[in-house]
Design an enzyme around this catalytic site. Structure first.
Site, PDB file in Angstrom:
ATOM      1  N   ARG A 134       0.918  -1.185   0.034  1.00 20.27           N
ATOM      2  CA  ARG A 134      -0.060   0.076   0.105  1.00 20.27           C
ATOM      3  C   ARG A 134       0.788   1.300  -0.069  1.00 20.27           C
ATOM      4  O   ARG A 134       0.318   2.356  -0.215  1.00 20.27           O
ATOM      5  CB  ARG A 134      -0.937   0.043   1.213  1.00 20.27           C
ATOM      6  CG  ARG A 134      -2.202  -1.176   0.879  1.00 20.27           C
ATOM      7  CD  ARG A 134      -3.156  -1.311   1.979  1.00 20.27           C
ATOM      8  NE  ARG A 134      -2.607  -1.817   3.155  1.00 20.27           N
ATOM      9  CZ  ARG A 134      -2.689  -3.132   3.337  1.00 20.27           C
ATOM     10  NH1 ARG A 134      -2.984  -4.058   2.534  1.00 20.27           N
ATOM     11  NH2 ARG A 134      -1.979  -3.758   4.566  1.00 20.27           N
ATOM     12  N   GLU A 171       6.175 -12.468  13.624  1.00 20.93           N
ATOM     13  CA  GLU A 171       5.734 -13.429  14.338  1.00 20.93           C
ATOM     14  C   GLU A 171       6.062 -14.761  14.489  1.00 20.93           C
ATOM     15  O   GLU A 171       6.603 -15.438  15.301  1.00 20.93           O
ATOM     16  CB  GLU A 171       4.117 -13.599  14.646  1.00 20.93           C
ATOM     17  CG  GLU A 171       3.505 -14.085  16.113  1.00 20.93           C
ATOM     18  CD  GLU A 171       2.134 -13.895  16.049  1.00 20.93           C
ATOM     19  OE1 GLU A 171       1.592 -14.544  16.938  1.00 20.93           O
ATOM     20  OE2 GLU A 171       1.430 -13.518  15.066  1.00 20.93           O
TER      21      GLU A 171
END
Length: 247
Positions: A134, A171
């Site tokens: 984006r 993560e």
């Protein structure tokens, strides 16, 4: 604190406006409790506030050339109202900040670009680096308006030429961000653009990648910040500028 009620056929918000603060040569978003605009609406599931604070002395000295922001710019409320929040996407517990509704609102989209252009025009920025994906939406119009080149910072195996890459932690596992060799030159001044800062890992990798080839990072800029994830702490000494911050 002054309270203003704004109503229209499209938006109905209650705004709590902090008292005006003295103008400063630099807005630094790393320290202190910011004056804020808080918005709540039946259309959206969270509130957004203008995120701004006075600069720490050291940061003001380092980046005193940056523009001052007007903390009560009415365009901020319009931008905040145009961002939709989708609960439990892409997995349970995530409140997804959806900018596609901002892009559908031509005035809010134009104001978003204008706010960034107002901040960086005339600041000797030669590179606007956009983070996939984006950052590719907001970066090119900003680059064109301020007379800078746009450099895409891409995920692995997306660029066809010789690349330089930087790894960062997720993560679970790691990922990389890449750019073409020769896209930037030592000594150039850059801003890094993305739509949102969450944990800050991707922006931190983009900073390291550009600094490895001698580029001066003037600032990171995002439309939205999720402050509870403390992503700005990963940016080190690089200033962070955001338009709205999720509450």
């Amino acid at each position: 604190m002054q309270t203003i009620i704004i109503s229209s056929p499209l938006v109905s918000h209650r705004l709590s406006l902090a008292l005006p603060v003295p103008r400063s040569p630099l807005i630094n978003y790393h320290h202190g409790a910011p004056p804020s605009i808080r918005l709540s609406s039946h259309r959206f599931t969270n509130s957004l506030r203008l995120f701004s604070s006075a600069a720490a002395a050291a940061a003001a000295s380092r980046d005193s050339e940056m523009a001052t922001e007007d903390v009560q710019d009415p365009r901020i409320a319009k931008i905040a109202a145009s961002i939709r929040v989708i609960p439990d996407f892409p997995k349970p517990g995530i409140m997804f900040q959806d900018i596609t509704t901002l892009l559908l609102d031509t005035e809010a989209f134009k104001d978003t670009i204008a706010l960034f252009v107002d901040r960086y025009k005339g600041k000797d920025i030669s590179v606007v680096a956009g983070v996939e994906a984006r950052g590719f939406i907001f970066g090119p119009p900003i680059a064109l308006a301020i007379g800078a080149k746009f450099v895409p910072m891409r995920k692995p195996k997306k660029l066809p030429g010789k690349v330089i890459s930087e790894e960062y932690s997720l993560e679970y596992g790691t990922d990389k961000i890449e750019m073409h060799v020769g896209a930037v030159e030592p000594g150039e001044r850059a801003i890094i653009i993305d739509d949102l800062i969450a944990t800050g890992g991707t922006l931190a990798a983009a900073i390291r990648l550009l600094e490895r080839v001698g580029v001066k990072i003037v600032e990171c800029a995002c439309v939205i910040e999720l402050p509870e994830l403390k992503g700005k702490e990963k940016l080190g000494e690089t200033p962070l500028f955001v338009l709205v911050s999720s509450a």
